[in-house]
Design a protein around this motif. Sequence first.
Motif, mmCIF file in Angstrom:
data_model
loop_
_atom_site.group_PDB
_atom_site.id
_atom_site.type_symbol
_atom_site.label_atom_id
_atom_site.label_comp_id
_atom_site.label_asym_id
_atom_site.label_seq_id
_atom_site.Cartn_x
_atom_site.Cartn_y
_atom_site.Cartn_z
ATOM 1 N N PRO A 52 -20.938 -62.141 20.452
ATOM 2 C CA PRO A 52 -21.298 -63.074 19.378
ATOM 3 C C PRO A 52 -20.260 -64.172 19.243
ATOM 4 C CG PRO A 52 -20.458 -61.012 18.472
ATOM 5 C CD PRO A 52 -20.617 -60.798 19.950
ATOM 6 N N GLY A 53 -20.745 -65.405 18.958
ATOM 7 C CA GLY A 53 -19.839 -66.533 18.768
ATOM 8 C C GLY A 53 -19.267 -66.531 17.358
ATOM 9 N N PRO A 54 -18.393 -67.466 17.046
ATOM 10 C CA PRO A 54 -17.795 -67.530 15.708
ATOM 11 C C PRO A 54 -18.852 -67.878 14.666
ATOM 12 C CG PRO A 54 -17.222 -69.467 17.003
ATOM 13 C CD PRO A 54 -17.891 -68.516 17.938
ATOM 14 N N ALA A 55 -18.685 -67.324 13.470
ATOM 15 C CA ALA A 55 -19.630 -67.605 12.391
ATOM 16 C C ALA A 55 -19.587 -69.084 12.037
ATOM 17 C CB ALA A 55 -19.281 -66.747 11.171
ATOM 18 N N ARG A 56 -20.758 -69.665 11.763
ATOM 19 C CA ARG A 56 -20.839 -71.081 11.437
ATOM 20 C C ARG A 56 -20.494 -71.285 9.961
ATOM 21 N NH1 ARG A 56 -26.360 -73.419 14.003
ATOM 22 N NH2 ARG A 56 -25.262 -75.383 13.618
ATOM 23 N N PRO A 57 -19.641 -72.254 9.651
ATOM 24 C CA PRO A 57 -19.309 -72.511 8.244
ATOM 25 C C PRO A 57 -20.501 -73.119 7.519
ATOM 26 C CG PRO A 57 -18.372 -74.216 9.637
ATOM 27 C CD PRO A 57 -18.961 -73.185 10.564
ATOM 28 N N PHE A 58 -20.487 -72.998 6.189
ATOM 29 C CA PHE A 58 -21.566 -73.581 5.402
ATOM 30 C C PHE A 58 -21.030 -74.021 4.045
ATOM 31 C CE2 PHE A 58 -21.724 -68.953 4.902
ATOM 32 C CZ PHE A 58 -21.651 -68.802 3.519
ATOM 33 N N VAL A 59 -21.784 -74.899 3.389
ATOM 34 C CA VAL A 59 -21.411 -75.445 2.084
ATOM 35 C C VAL A 59 -21.727 -74.421 1.005
ATOM 36 C CG1 VAL A 59 -21.875 -77.261 0.397
ATOM 37 C CG2 VAL A 59 -21.778 -77.819 2.837
ATOM 38 N N PHE A 97 -16.535 -75.522 1.163
ATOM 39 C CA PHE A 97 -17.106 -74.693 2.214
ATOM 40 C C PHE A 97 -16.642 -73.241 2.052
ATOM 41 C CE2 PHE A 97 -16.847 -79.014 3.574
ATOM 42 C CZ PHE A 97 -18.027 -79.247 4.251
ATOM 43 N N ASN A 98 -17.335 -72.339 2.734
ATOM 44 C CA ASN A 98 -17.043 -70.906 2.586
ATOM 45 C C ASN A 98 -15.803 -70.475 3.345
ATOM 46 O OD1 ASN A 98 -18.437 -71.327 5.126
ATOM 47 N ND2 ASN A 98 -18.602 -69.101 5.279
ATOM 48 N N THR A 99 -15.296 -71.323 4.219
ATOM 49 C CA THR A 99 -14.159 -70.949 5.052
ATOM 50 C C THR A 99 -13.334 -72.197 5.345
ATOM 51 O OG1 THR A 99 -13.534 -69.793 7.086
ATOM 52 C CG2 THR A 99 -15.391 -71.311 7.223
ATOM 53 N N ALA A 100 -12.152 -71.984 5.935
ATOM 54 C CA ALA A 100 -11.300 -73.122 6.288
ATOM 55 C C ALA A 100 -11.969 -73.968 7.365
ATOM 56 C CB ALA A 100 -9.941 -72.626 6.767
ATOM 57 N N VAL A 174 -27.847 -73.849 4.962
ATOM 58 C CA VAL A 174 -27.337 -73.260 3.726
ATOM 59 C C VAL A 174 -26.936 -74.365 2.760
ATOM 60 C CG1 VAL A 174 -25.602 -71.721 2.719
ATOM 61 C CG2 VAL A 174 -26.534 -71.233 4.988
ATOM 62 N N PHE A 175 -27.418 -74.301 1.532
ATOM 63 C CA PHE A 175 -27.143 -75.227 0.424
ATOM 64 C C PHE A 175 -27.775 -76.601 0.656
ATOM 65 C CE2 PHE A 175 -24.803 -78.165 -2.251
ATOM 66 C CZ PHE A 175 -24.596 -77.454 -3.417
ATOM 67 N N LEU A 176 -27.633 -77.156 1.871
ATOM 68 C CA LEU A 176 -28.072 -78.526 2.131
ATOM 69 C C LEU A 176 -29.517 -78.621 2.588
ATOM 70 C CD1 LEU A 176 -24.890 -79.636 4.103
ATOM 71 C CD2 LEU A 176 -25.387 -80.086 1.690
ATOM 72 N N GLY A 177 -29.929 -77.688 3.442
ATOM 73 C CA GLY A 177 -31.279 -77.720 3.984
ATOM 74 C C GLY A 177 -31.386 -78.498 5.278
ATOM 75 N N ASP A 178 -30.666 -79.631 5.373
ATOM 76 C CA ASP A 178 -30.772 -80.463 6.574
ATOM 77 C C ASP A 178 -29.426 -81.002 7.031
ATOM 78 O OD1 ASP A 178 -30.262 -82.172 4.509
ATOM 79 O OD2 ASP A 178 -31.911 -83.552 4.902
ATOM 80 N N GLY A 179 -28.326 -80.433 6.527
ATOM 81 C CA GLY A 179 -27.003 -80.892 6.936
ATOM 82 C C GLY A 179 -26.489 -82.093 6.166
ATOM 83 N N ALA A 180 -27.259 -82.586 5.192
ATOM 84 C CA ALA A 180 -26.849 -83.748 4.402
ATOM 85 C C ALA A 180 -27.008 -83.443 2.918
ATOM 86 C CB ALA A 180 -27.667 -84.981 4.777
ATOM 87 N N LEU A 181 -26.089 -83.966 2.115
ATOM 88 C CA LEU A 181 -26.154 -83.838 0.658
ATOM 89 C C LEU A 181 -27.003 -84.986 0.124
ATOM 90 C CD1 LEU A 181 -25.088 -82.322 -1.873
ATOM 91 C CD2 LEU A 181 -23.172 -83.926 -1.890
ATOM 92 N N ASP A 182 -28.218 -84.662 -0.313
ATOM 93 C CA ASP A 182 -29.169 -85.679 -0.768
ATOM 94 C C ASP A 182 -29.069 -85.853 -2.281
ATOM 95 O OD1 ASP A 182 -30.836 -86.118 1.798
ATOM 96 O OD2 ASP A 182 -30.816 -83.946 1.575
ATOM 97 N N PHE A 183 -29.138 -87.106 -2.744
ATOM 98 C CA PHE A 183 -29.086 -87.380 -4.186
ATOM 99 C C PHE A 183 -29.667 -88.761 -4.455
ATOM 100 C CE2 PHE A 183 -25.161 -88.924 -2.332
ATOM 101 C CZ PHE A 183 -24.968 -90.164 -2.915
ATOM 102 N N THR A 184 -30.018 -89.000 -5.715
ATOM 103 C CA THR A 184 -30.530 -90.290 -6.157
ATOM 104 C C THR A 184 -29.705 -90.750 -7.347
ATOM 105 O OG1 THR A 184 -32.766 -89.737 -5.419
ATOM 106 C CG2 THR A 184 -32.550 -91.548 -6.990
ATOM 107 N N THR A 185 -29.308 -92.004 -7.350
ATOM 108 C CA THR A 185 -28.485 -92.525 -8.436
ATOM 109 C C THR A 185 -29.351 -92.878 -9.650
ATOM 110 O OG1 THR A 185 -28.639 -94.734 -7.453
ATOM 111 C CG2 THR A 185 -26.692 -93.418 -6.908
ATOM 112 N N SER A 186 -28.691 -92.864 -10.804
ATOM 113 C CA SER A 186 -29.349 -93.218 -12.060
ATOM 114 C C SER A 186 -29.191 -94.712 -12.322
ATOM 115 C CB SER A 186 -28.734 -92.426 -13.209
ATOM 116 O OG SER A 186 -27.383 -92.847 -13.408
ATOM 117 N N ALA A 187 -29.814 -95.164 -13.396
ATOM 118 C CA ALA A 187 -29.578 -96.534 -13.857
ATOM 119 C C ALA A 187 -28.189 -96.630 -14.484
ATOM 120 C CB ALA A 187 -30.651 -96.936 -14.865
ATOM 121 N N ARG A 188 -27.637 -97.811 -14.512
ATOM 122 C CA ARG A 188 -26.326 -98.023 -15.116
ATOM 123 C C ARG A 188 -26.458 -98.159 -16.634
ATOM 124 N NH1 ARG A 188 -23.213 -102.573 -11.622
ATOM 125 N NH2 ARG A 188 -21.593 -102.099 -13.174
#
Length: 330
Positions: A52-59, A97-100, A174-188
């Motif tokens: 087995p290879g090294p465990a993959r880190p996740f957010v 992240f869960n690890t260094a 894990v946490f992200l779903g697609d490797g990116a942190l998705d968000f939408t900004t609010s009005a100022r």
Amino acid sequence: MHLLSRLPMRLPCSSLLLASSLLLLSACGEEPVAAPPATPIQDPQPPTDPEPGPARPFVTSASVDEGARDVYPLELFDDVEAGPRPLTMRKRFSVTFNTAMKTAVATVTLLDRSGADVPPRPLTGTWSDDARTLHVTVPEPAGVVPPLEEETAYALDLTALRGAEADAPLDPAVFLGDGALDFTTSARDWDLEHACFHALRNEPRVVEAAAHLPEQGFPPPTDRGHARYRVKLPDAPQGYTELVSRPSGDEDIVLYLDQGLVVGAVDAETNAELTVETRPAPPACTGISHVASFPVQGGERGYYLRFTGTPASTFDFVLERHAHQTPETN
């Protein structure tokens, strides 16, 4: 009857020959030779798994939730190195992240997903001492332009990051779903940003709140618009200050507080409690975390402000006064 005559008539030729050979051997006084045992059929061995290879880190967490739709698009701060100028804008994110992680790799990519033709923006962050949290700042572009546009969809692509163990790639699901942190900004909130200027630039006016509403005299005044007050609370369950309304015209009084506490307001003439709305403030700047507001009547009426519900001995607030708009008549 001879032995061969007892054999079944339908025996195959091979069986008859075998029987005849046995009879001849018996007639010669020799023991029949036993047939060699059948070789057992070996079951095929299952293939061996590779190492087995090294465990993959996740957010595990981030400063904004995945898919958040109310992210304030900027933070105002006083950049002392920039000299006397309007407040500087930025937007800061952190991802844990869960690890260094591999600290030599710290670049992520900001993507505009609104459909506008905006090129990807690489951003280099800084790692925490334990290499588990990446801090990323979106700086103010050239000119007075916010780091993020309001009411716009963005994604912070983290797939270039690697774990410290064997350069393992990020687990995007894990946490992200697609490797990116998705968000939408609010009005100022322009009123909030105006108050941020006073919270960051104004010297505080220090007042000592009264422990009680005296029968004679008044608590210290805190009714100057745009002022930043620093209130010292008494050794009592509550502290009081005073506000006087304008000579004419009703107003909304807004307190931009640096911490959460319970704000009350009392009409000094009728002793009636006013309804005070208190809510958390968007993270537009340090120095403002909550907003309290209530309406007052014009005519130089007196109001007492009551502060409770905080273990702190002092707190700051910026006071703003917004006159009610009178409908135009034709």
